[in-house]
Design a protein around this motif. Sequence first.
Motif, mmCIF file in Angstrom:
data_model
loop_
_atom_site.group_PDB
_atom_site.id
_atom_site.type_symbol
_atom_site.label_atom_id
_atom_site.label_comp_id
_atom_site.label_asym_id
_atom_site.label_seq_id
_atom_site.Cartn_x
_atom_site.Cartn_y
_atom_site.Cartn_z
ATOM 1 N N TYR A 1 -5.908 5.105 -1.370
ATOM 2 C CA TYR A 1 -5.077 5.519 -0.241
ATOM 3 C C TYR A 1 -5.167 7.014 0.049
ATOM 4 O O TYR A 1 -4.985 7.431 1.197
ATOM 5 C CB TYR A 1 -3.628 5.070 -0.482
ATOM 6 N N CYS B 1 7.953 -1.581 0.078
ATOM 7 C CA CYS B 1 7.335 -0.882 1.211
ATOM 8 C C CYS B 1 8.455 -0.385 2.118
ATOM 9 O O CYS B 1 9.615 -0.762 1.956
ATOM 10 C CB CYS B 1 6.390 -1.804 1.984
ATOM 11 N N SER C 1 0.862 -1.183 0.000
ATOM 12 C CA SER C 1 0.000 0.000 0.000
ATOM 13 C C SER C 1 0.899 1.234 0.000
ATOM 14 O O SER C 1 1.451 1.602 1.046
ATOM 15 C CB SER C 1 -0.913 -0.008 1.228
ATOM 16 N N PHE D 1 3.250 -0.504 4.910
ATOM 17 C CA PHE D 1 2.951 0.569 3.963
ATOM 18 C C PHE D 1 4.264 1.118 3.407
ATOM 19 O O PHE D 1 5.337 0.886 3.957
ATOM 20 C CB PHE D 1 2.184 1.702 4.639
#
Length: 324
Positions: free
Chosen positions: A178, A231, A168, A202
């Motif tokens: 997001y 990430c 993400s 994230f």
Amino acid sequence: MKLTNKKILITGGSGFIGTNLIIELLKHTKKIINLDIKKPKYLKHSKFWKNYDINNFKDLKKIINKYSPDFIVNLAAKTDLNGETLDYYQTNTSGAENILKISMKLKKLKRVVFFSTRLVCQIGYVPKNDNDYCPTTIYGESKVLGEKILKRKKYKKFKKWVNTRPTSLWGPWFDEPYKNFFDVIKKRLYMHPSNKKIYKSFGYVENSVFQIIKLMLAPSKSVEKKTFYLCDYDNIELKSFSNKISYHFNVMKPLKVPFVLLKLTSIFGDFLKLFNIKFPLTSFRLNNLITNMKHDTVNLKKITGNLPFSLNKGIYKTIKWMEK
């Protein structure tokens, strides 16, 4: 090896990650081409953009052979969850294979960076290895197929690729879903489930861009034909993350509410979705919210090293971009 004056071809460079990647690459080289069916988000990048669809093999081969890049970054993808069949996600499968076929014949090419997704496995599942898949969406299935294409026997001799699975990612130039998280915090609509510590892998997008470039330039043995999750190295605790965002927005910290209330709210969101009415919370989003999502970045960190942006710096830069 450095990127100075290297020729870089990016597919799908008009989107969120591509925009940030081009901004950084322009510090090293002006020899960039972005092949995308969409115009760039950042208008200053228009001079690097060419309207091409990677599903058109003949035209794609012609322009790539003519350009003869040192590096290819294949970001082109269909990323929404609206598709009902794999045909909808052709770009993720046969489109990616087109890039692979053409790359094999390029003599100057140093490396291709392919982009998959963390959704090749359901949220919360920790895969045993790179070939352990359990997607829950057709989009995820399409990316599984894309990864399997890279590993087909007929392409075995071609080793100049590295595969990435963005988690993400958030930051300047982002969009749904997001950006929604930042928006609902700004509007004081975000509510965190009481007594729940939720940890997420994230990634701040400028850190991810830093990692991408490091993977482009890394020694062959450390990255070729391997897969890495993109990430930040440290997992984010969601309540702390939301508190930091609210601080930078100068608004009240998000409320903590009983989980049952969030569940009822998400069901209401599901109902509105039947009428194509957007609502911040649905059952799908709630499940994503409360499920821990941790990915192993040990091997990635060995290659890419310390990241340039802290969590607070990333939040600050993101909100400054939103305000503009």
